[in-house]
Design a protein around this motif. Sequence first.
Motif, short mmCIF file in Angstrom:
data_model
loop_
_atom_site.label_atom_id
_atom_site.label_comp_id
_atom_site.label_asym_id
_atom_site.label_seq_id
_atom_site.Cartn_x
_atom_site.Cartn_y
_atom_site.Cartn_z
N GLN A 131 0.81 -1.16 0.04
CA GLN A 131 -0.16 -0.08 0.11
C GLN A 131 0.84 1.01 0.06
O GLN A 131 1.96 1.21 0.71
CB GLN A 131 -0.98 -0.02 1.21
N PHE A 132 0.58 2.22 -0.77
CA PHE A 132 1.35 3.49 -0.80
C PHE A 132 1.47 4.27 0.41
O PHE A 132 2.63 4.95 0.61
CB PHE A 132 0.68 4.55 -1.88
N SER A 133 0.80 4.06 1.47
CA SER A 133 0.29 4.70 2.73
C SER A 133 1.33 3.87 3.68
O SER A 133 1.47 4.46 4.97
CB SER A 133 -0.85 4.76 3.18
N MET A 134 2.11 2.89 3.32
CA MET A 134 2.75 2.14 4.22
C MET A 134 4.02 2.95 4.92
O MET A 134 4.64 3.60 4.20
CB MET A 134 3.37 0.81 3.59
N GLU A 135 4.20 2.67 5.99
CA GLU A 135 5.50 3.35 6.63
C GLU A 135 6.70 2.27 6.37
O GLU A 135 6.56 1.32 5.88
CB GLU A 135 5.35 3.39 8.35
N GLN A 136 7.99 3.17 6.59
CA GLN A 136 9.05 2.27 6.15
C GLN A 136 9.19 1.08 6.76
O GLN A 136 9.63 -0.04 6.16
CB GLN A 136 10.38 3.24 6.48
N LYS A 137 8.87 0.76 8.00
CA LYS A 137 8.89 -0.40 8.93
C LYS A 137 7.87 -1.44 8.33
O LYS A 137 8.16 -2.61 8.23
CB LYS A 137 8.55 -0.16 10.34
#
Length: 485
Positions: free
Chosen positions: A459-465
Amino acid sequence: MNTEMLDKVRHEVNGRLDQKNKSKLGQFMTASVIADYMASLFDKNTKNAKILDCGAGIGSLSISAIKALKKVALVDQWEIDPIMQEQLEKNMKMVGVNFSIYRQDFIFGAVENIRSGTGERYTHAIINPPYKKISSSSAHRQELRKVGIETVNLYSAFFALSIFLMEKGGQIVIIIPRSFCNGPYYKPFREMMLNECSIEHIHVFESRDKAFKDDDVLQENIILKVTKGKKQDEVEISQSTDHEFHDYQTKKVAFADVVKPNDSEVFIHIPTGEEVNENNPLFAASLSELGISVSTGPVVSHRMTEFLEKDLTDDSVPLLYPHHFVNRQFQYPKEHKKPNAIRVAPESRKWLMPNSGFYVIVRRFSAKEEKRRVVAYVINPEEIGREWIGFDNCWNVFHVKKKGFDERTAKGLACFLNSTLLDDYFRVFSGHTQVNATDLKNMKYPTLETMQRVGESYQFSMEQKQIDQLLGVVNEFGTKITTSC
């Protein structure tokens, strides 16, 4: 002359330099602690050392080399700045060795020396060369071509000429920007250097702003030692956080870890830590094996100003720039000094790409302060809404035969490119903020099956972690993907 006194003189002279001329000549003076470290890399068994110092400044490097080598027959120094020349002569008279100062452009003097076969040949060179781009039509480039040197910056030109001026077995220690290690423009220089010399030692500064902190230089620099005509063996890799060397660490690696066998681009990798294992299933296929290509964005805006439009109209299509993306989210149109659109006309259409399928784009230039080198975005054809799309030259564009491709592959590819794993891998051979299409072509990628499985969950909204967790599942379990993260 002791270190404290030399640094005091360096600061004083630095303040007297004409700032415009300093930028023009690419002058960045070397701190004594760095000069002493560079000189310490020389082998100490040479009698009657003949030292070359081109771009000598006030002589900091020469003085450090003289102290380290002890048995010095001569020192030849090149310096064109009158303020530097005056102090250089004073400093060298205090040292008490046989020295000559050449008050002319090193490139022209060295080329004449090489072509004529006259002049000195050296056992040691210690160099902090000027850093400035040179255009293909400049007098410097024309002069360099006379001796078969093709390069794009003064620093690599000085390095190349110094190699030609060394005796067999001669040692060069140089502090230079890391940018020559990859990219197409420095390939001829890399090939020449590796043909002529063996790489003995590479030192990396983890903090990019400390080596020349007095001049606010953010370019990532390395210290490199090479030996002319010596058989290549292991390479010593060292690193420190900054120029003080307090946390100095060193190790030896195989040359094949520095320059990969059969790498047509002869990229120079600098493995400093826990390196990415290229047997990892995430590094399984080349782009050509995947049927995917990457190219520089075709629209060069300053050459197409008559077609650029501030806002989208009936006869124009979106023209994409980095400011159209925030946190990997597409924001279009957007108020900005740059245009939002490009008019479709017979003259402009050949520079546009069809809005068919999904594209993945990567910025060619990242800001110096950014943590990541590689930043990727996915272009959804539904968000474009026009038949054509314009990609500015600031992008690298992934495509299939100049068209977009399926959504799952695009999202999986973007997830991989945005991972810490990939960023760490990329930094091993890239020390500058530019990401070239050649760099991206030279890497390995996940298989199509793996990318498509990743793409199902990305998902484009994912955080780096979350991105790293998603890629970590593939890392550990092959192509198995879970959506629990």
